[in-house]
Design an enzyme around this catalytic site. Structure first.
Site, PDB file in Angstrom:
ATOM      1  N   GLY A 156      -4.883  -7.524  -6.797  1.00 22.72           N
ATOM      2  CA  GLY A 156      -3.423  -7.456  -6.899  1.00 22.72           C
ATOM      3  C   GLY A 156      -2.827  -7.972  -5.602  1.00 22.72           C
ATOM      4  N   ARG A 157      -1.621  -7.506  -5.306  1.00 21.62           N
ATOM      5  CA  ARG A 157      -0.928  -7.994  -4.105  1.00 21.62           C
ATOM      6  C   ARG A 157      -1.721  -7.720  -2.835  1.00 21.62           C
ATOM      7  NH1 ARG A 157       3.194  -5.350  -7.114  1.00 21.62           N
ATOM      8  NH2 ARG A 157       4.778  -6.799  -7.873  1.00 21.62           N
ATOM      9  N   ILE A 158      -2.269  -6.498  -2.750  1.00 26.52           N
ATOM     10  CA  ILE A 158      -2.958  -6.130  -1.498  1.00 26.52           C
ATOM     11  C   ILE A 158      -4.298  -6.866  -1.392  1.00 26.52           C
ATOM     12  CG2 ILE A 158      -3.967  -4.187  -0.204  1.00 26.52           C
ATOM     13  CD1 ILE A 158      -1.542  -2.525  -1.230  1.00 26.52           C
ATOM     14  N   ARG A 233      -6.515   4.709  -3.079  1.00 25.77           N
ATOM     15  CA  ARG A 233      -6.401   6.147  -3.356  1.00 25.77           C
ATOM     16  C   ARG A 233      -7.794   6.748  -3.191  1.00 25.77           C
ATOM     17  NH1 ARG A 233      -1.833   5.640  -2.760  1.00 25.77           N
ATOM     18  NH2 ARG A 233      -0.087   6.094  -4.131  1.00 25.77           N
ATOM     19  N   GLU A 262      -5.720  15.368  -0.083  1.00 23.30           N
ATOM     20  CA  GLU A 262      -4.987  15.150   1.169  1.00 23.30           C
ATOM     21  C   GLU A 262      -4.022  16.297   1.399  1.00 23.30           C
ATOM     22  OE1 GLU A 262      -3.264  11.204   0.970  1.00 23.30           O
ATOM     23  OE2 GLU A 262      -5.222  10.281   0.634  1.00 23.30           O
ATOM     24  N   HIS A 281      -3.761   8.461   5.689  1.00 21.33           N
ATOM     25  CA  HIS A 281      -2.939   7.742   4.706  1.00 21.33           C
ATOM     26  C   HIS A 281      -1.778   6.991   5.391  1.00 21.33           C
ATOM     27  CE1 HIS A 281      -1.941   7.789   0.159  1.00 21.33           C
ATOM     28  NE2 HIS A 281      -1.461   6.695   0.716  1.00 21.33           N
TER      29      HIS A 281
END
Ligand code: GLV
Length: 318
Positions: A156-158, A233, A262, A281
């Site tokens: 995807g974008r990342i 995640r 978390e 995070h």
């Protein structure tokens, strides 16, 4: 009587975007109140809510909402929202992609360099007054990033932003994703990616299909000299399996910005391992990015409440 729409905001945001909201009643959660309880107590007549990824919006809470038109999340990820149920009730859902792509990729790429070159370990060594021997040829040797093979899971974008960075480091880039993409990297099977990569970067979304995607069997397929990098995640990795794989030296190390639960407790075995870097995070945590996210999250919300298209919207979910 004029009907004033109500907006709930679970966390104060950077910038002045909330102050600029006119013609709505905006309620911001008082810091001493538990976010979940506060939402439950106030959501009944809210028209819009602006939340973050720590606010779980499930069926139960949505059933309390009688007037809700929009859930605007101050995050790209939306696994904390039961989007399917929201959409079935006619509630629209928006998020903040794109504006955080570069800062998140910077962080993931930075973690990769940091684990490869033992940056955190070196820092700790000096702070603990353990740098005794000075410089010598075999001292604290790390692993090359330049020229190594980067395997990206999820394009995807990342994933694409990681590719851009990796090309600057002359890395050989391979990727695995549900679909083939028109990118400057070789599309390979998952097994091939795991077998060939010196660094495996997890860049996929978290959903039912990617829950515990990386488990012991997959770690076994990786090179013993390879590192896993996770900035998406925590739940895409079976954390117990990762700990076992690191203990058994099945892989060389891990750099993790996200965790199954978390905040990560300092008693977690991951925090005791020198070949692991943990950060809390921080993917999108820059002043500039968080400000842009605030703008987008507020705009998405107000646009929907005033009948204008939002900048981003999650229209369906598989
Ligand atoms: C961060 O993890 C986000 O989803 O924005």
């Amino acid at each position: 009587m004029i009907y004033v729409k109500k907006i709930l905001v679970t966390h104060k945001l950077p910038g002045n975007y909330l102050n600029e909201i006119k013609n709505y009643e905006v309620k911001i959660r008082p810091e001493n109140e538990n976010s979940e309880k506060w939402l439950l107590n106030n959501i009944k007549d809210a028209n819009g809510i602006l939340i973050t990824l720590t606010d779980k919006i499930d069926r139960e809470i949505l059933n309390y909402a009688e007037n809700l038109e929009v859930i605007s999340t101050y995050s790209v990820g939306y696994d904390h929202i039961d989007v399917k149920y929201a959409l079935s009730k006619g509630i629209r859902v928006t998020n903040t992609p794109e504006v955080l792509t570069d800062s998140t990729a910077d962080m993931i790429f930075g973690l990769m360099i940091a684990i490869a070159r033992r940056v955190v370990e070196g820092d700790k060594l000096i702070r603990n007054n353990k740098w005794e021997a000075g410089w010598y040829p075999q001292f604290m040797l790390g692993t090359d990033v330049s020229g190594a093979t980067l395997g990206i899971i999820g394009m995807g974008r990342i994933g694409r932003a990681m590719l851009q960075r990796a090309h600057g480091f002359n890395m050989k880039c391979i990727y695995y994703s549900k679909h083939r993409h028109d990118v400057d990297a070789e599309y390979v099977s998952l097994d091939e990616l795991l077998q060939k990569s010196d660094y495996v970067a997890l860049c996929m979304d978290y959903n039912k299909e990617t829950h515990h995607f990386m488990d012991y069997d997959k770690f076994l397929k990786m090179k013993k000299s390879a590192f896993i990098i996770n900035g998406t995640r925590g739940k895409v990795i079976n954390e117990n399996d990762l700990i076992k794989a690191l203990d058994n030296k099945i892989i060389k190390g891990a750099a993790l910005d996200v965790f199954e639960s978390e905040p990560l407790n300092s008693e977690n075995p991951l925090t005791k391992m020198d070949n692991v870097i943990v950060t809390p995070h921080l993917g999108s945590a820059t002043v500039e990015t968080r400000d842009k996210m605030a703008y987008v999250a507020v705009k998405n919300l107000i646009n929907i409440l005033s009948g204008v298209e939002p900048i981003y919207e999650i229209k369906n979910i598989s």
